[in-house]
Design a protein around this motif. Sequence first.
Motif, PDB file in Angstrom:
ATOM      1  N   ARG A 147       0.838  -1.202   0.000  1.00 21.02           N
ATOM      2  CA  ARG A 147       0.000   0.000   0.000  1.00 21.02           C
ATOM      3  C   ARG A 147       0.869   1.246   0.000  1.00 21.02           C
ATOM      4  N   PRO A 148       0.384   2.329  -0.625  1.00 25.66           N
ATOM      5  CA  PRO A 148       1.138   3.591  -0.588  1.00 25.66           C
ATOM      6  C   PRO A 148       1.268   4.073   0.855  1.00 25.66           C
ATOM      7  N   LYS A 149       2.483   4.429   1.243  1.00 21.43           N
ATOM      8  CA  LYS A 149       2.742   4.879   2.614  1.00 21.43           C
ATOM      9  C   LYS A 149       3.166   6.347   2.586  1.00 21.43           C
ATOM     10  N   ASP A 150       3.047   7.018   3.715  1.00 21.59           N
ATOM     11  CA  ASP A 150       3.613   8.362   3.878  1.00 21.59           C
ATOM     12  C   ASP A 150       5.101   8.273   3.564  1.00 21.59           C
ATOM     13  N   LYS A 151       5.562   9.100   2.603  1.00 20.89           N
ATOM     14  CA  LYS A 151       6.954   8.961   2.189  1.00 20.89           C
ATOM     15  C   LYS A 151       7.920   9.739   3.082  1.00 20.89           C
ATOM     16  N   ARG A 152       7.401  10.545   4.003  1.00 12.75           N
ATOM     17  CA  ARG A 152       8.320  11.375   4.793  1.00 12.75           C
ATOM     18  C   ARG A 152       9.343  10.575   5.599  1.00 12.75           C
ATOM     19  N   LYS A 177       0.133  13.912  -4.370  1.00  8.66           N
ATOM     20  CA  LYS A 177      -0.277  13.630  -2.992  1.00  8.66           C
ATOM     21  C   LYS A 177       0.842  12.986  -2.178  1.00  8.66           C
ATOM     22  N   THR A 178       1.538  12.017  -2.764  1.00  9.12           N
ATOM     23  CA  THR A 178       2.553  11.326  -1.967  1.00  9.12           C
ATOM     24  C   THR A 178       3.945  11.943  -2.134  1.00  9.12           C
ATOM     25  N   ASP A 179       4.337  12.240  -3.381  1.00 12.35           N
ATOM     26  CA  ASP A 179       5.715  12.683  -3.617  1.00 12.35           C
ATOM     27  C   ASP A 179       5.910  14.174  -3.310  1.00 12.35           C
ATOM     28  N   GLY A 197       0.532  11.405 -20.433  1.00 12.20           N
ATOM     29  CA  GLY A 197      -0.833  10.983 -20.137  1.00 12.20           C
ATOM     30  C   GLY A 197      -1.305  11.335 -18.730  1.00 12.20           C
ATOM     31  N   ASP A 198      -0.409  11.864 -17.901  1.00  9.08           N
ATOM     32  CA  ASP A 198      -0.767  12.190 -16.518  1.00  9.08           C
ATOM     33  C   ASP A 198      -1.652  13.439 -16.476  1.00  9.08           C
ATOM     34  N   ALA A 199      -2.683  13.437 -15.598  1.00 10.70           N
ATOM     35  CA  ALA A 199      -3.604  14.589 -15.556  1.00 10.70           C
ATOM     36  C   ALA A 199      -3.971  14.976 -14.126  1.00 10.70           C
ATOM     37  N   GLN A 200      -3.015  14.841 -13.180  1.00  6.34           N
ATOM     38  CA  GLN A 200      -3.317  15.230 -11.800  1.00  6.34           C
ATOM     39  C   GLN A 200      -3.349  16.747 -11.646  1.00  6.34           C
ATOM     40  N   LYS A 201      -4.211  17.227 -10.743  1.00  8.78           N
ATOM     41  CA  LYS A 201      -4.259  18.666 -10.418  1.00  8.78           C
ATOM     42  C   LYS A 201      -3.804  18.844  -8.974  1.00  8.78           C
ATOM     43  N   PRO A 202      -2.863  19.798  -8.719  1.00  8.64           N
ATOM     44  CA  PRO A 202      -2.330  19.932  -7.371  1.00  8.64           C
ATOM     45  C   PRO A 202      -3.343  20.481  -6.375  1.00  8.64           C
ATOM     46  N   GLY A 203      -3.449  19.853  -5.188  1.00  8.49           N
ATOM     47  CA  GLY A 203      -4.242  20.377  -4.080  1.00  8.49           C
ATOM     48  C   GLY A 203      -3.360  21.207  -3.157  1.00  8.49           C
ATOM     49  N   LYS A 204      -3.847  21.433  -1.933  1.00  9.51           N
ATOM     50  CA  LYS A 204      -3.131  22.266  -0.949  1.00  9.51           C
ATOM     51  C   LYS A 204      -1.830  21.575  -0.526  1.00  9.51           C
ATOM     52  N   GLY A 205      -0.722  22.314  -0.534  1.00 17.19           N
ATOM     53  CA  GLY A 205       0.569  21.747  -0.120  1.00 17.19           C
ATOM     54  C   GLY A 205       1.184  20.850  -1.172  1.00 17.19           C
TER      55      GLY A 205
END
Lengths: 229, 229
Positions: A147-152, A177-179, A197-205
Amino acid sequence: MLRAVLFDLDDTLFSSTRLTRKARWEACEAMLHAGLPAHSVKEAYLRLQDIVHRTGSNDARHFNRLCESYGLKSPEIIVAGRIAYHNAKFALLYPFPKTEESLLALSKAGLKLGIVTNGLVEKQWEKILRLKLRHFFDTVVISGSARPKDKRPLLRRALRELHVPAREAAYVGDKLKTDIAAANSLGMVSVRFIPPGDAQKPGKGEKPAHTIRSLAELASLLPTRTRER
Amino acid sequence: MLRAVLFDLDDTLFSSTRLTRKARWEACEAMLHAGLPAHSVKEAYLRLQDIVHRTGSNDARHFNRLCESYGLKSPEIIVAGRIAYHNAKFALLYPFPKTEESLLALSKAGLKLGIVTNGLVEKQWEKILRLKLRHFFDTVVISGSARPKDKRPLLRRALRELHVPAREAAYVGDKLKTDIAAANSLGMVSVRFIPPGDAQKPGKGEKPAHTIRSLAELASLLPTRTRER
């Protein structure tokens, strides 16, 4: 002064999405040829995608489940799919264009390089070794989880191993979101790599410091010791 | 009148022994290059052989165990071994010389053909499909067990599927104890295939009706419908 660049692996150093899509399609085609009673390759492919979304991408029995969803228990059909999948995977597992050149340029500029990736340890190592990129990296940190984990915590571990503070390091990845969010939160220079092909839109932070579409842009983007001398 | 010929798979249709030996050697070499602290490839190879004998050939963690036997837990070294093993395996997985020609000649002579093999179902199917021999066989019977099993029930099942009585069928295999003894006991024509390097001595009930060193000898050896017409 920048001293290290860390990289995400999937969809940053190679096209994981494209490889998986094409390999799954090949598998479905082979399974139809071996006798899977699907109406079309597309029908089987969509059903397989559905199975993968339900059971997770690291489940080892996707093709068994696909076969069973057609009311069959045929090891011949299942194995035909698995062979086609692996053949396609090995054929398509190569780095994005200009990856080696860019990593070499950064190495020559005196930067330490690392990989920080989510995923199962042996599966991620197999990709790194088959991509033949291992020699570029001073550290490799893998979450060890499907599963994707917090990468910090992973990024902190890589920085500790390289003896480089967060503000003197960049993290290059495709996932906002993760990177990007993780790099921003640690005070690293965040670089968003946009795979085709990537189409993500950045959220807060999740606003990256830099955005690139090819790793070749990195060398001119990041201020290095060499150029600052 | 002979109507069917059944074949063992490993060391009869391809050199399983040679493939495994070479692939394990390649794996050890790659693991040494990746940092396994063995004194020599040979030392690591002998240790690996010992691990395989203790844990069975279908254990999936041989390379993990080898690595651990040197006091290391390195996924990089383990995966380097696994990649080298699989690359060698795929490169070396081809039939014995004259196998396709011989199977084609028997098919043309009107004989039904089958595979009867001990082993794990998906693993054996992978070999058959990768060998590209599948189309020759009217039946494939696999024990489904990692341990060698009495082949008589498997042979009976194949004969039932082909609707051929035991006395009108031959079984070709390399192992005296499992292949030849089982065929003799059922009243089939037993044909011992001697792969290169084999040194078994027949015990009681293990004397084959025929002995061959190449499948090419089969067509002239076995009386077929065609030739009897």
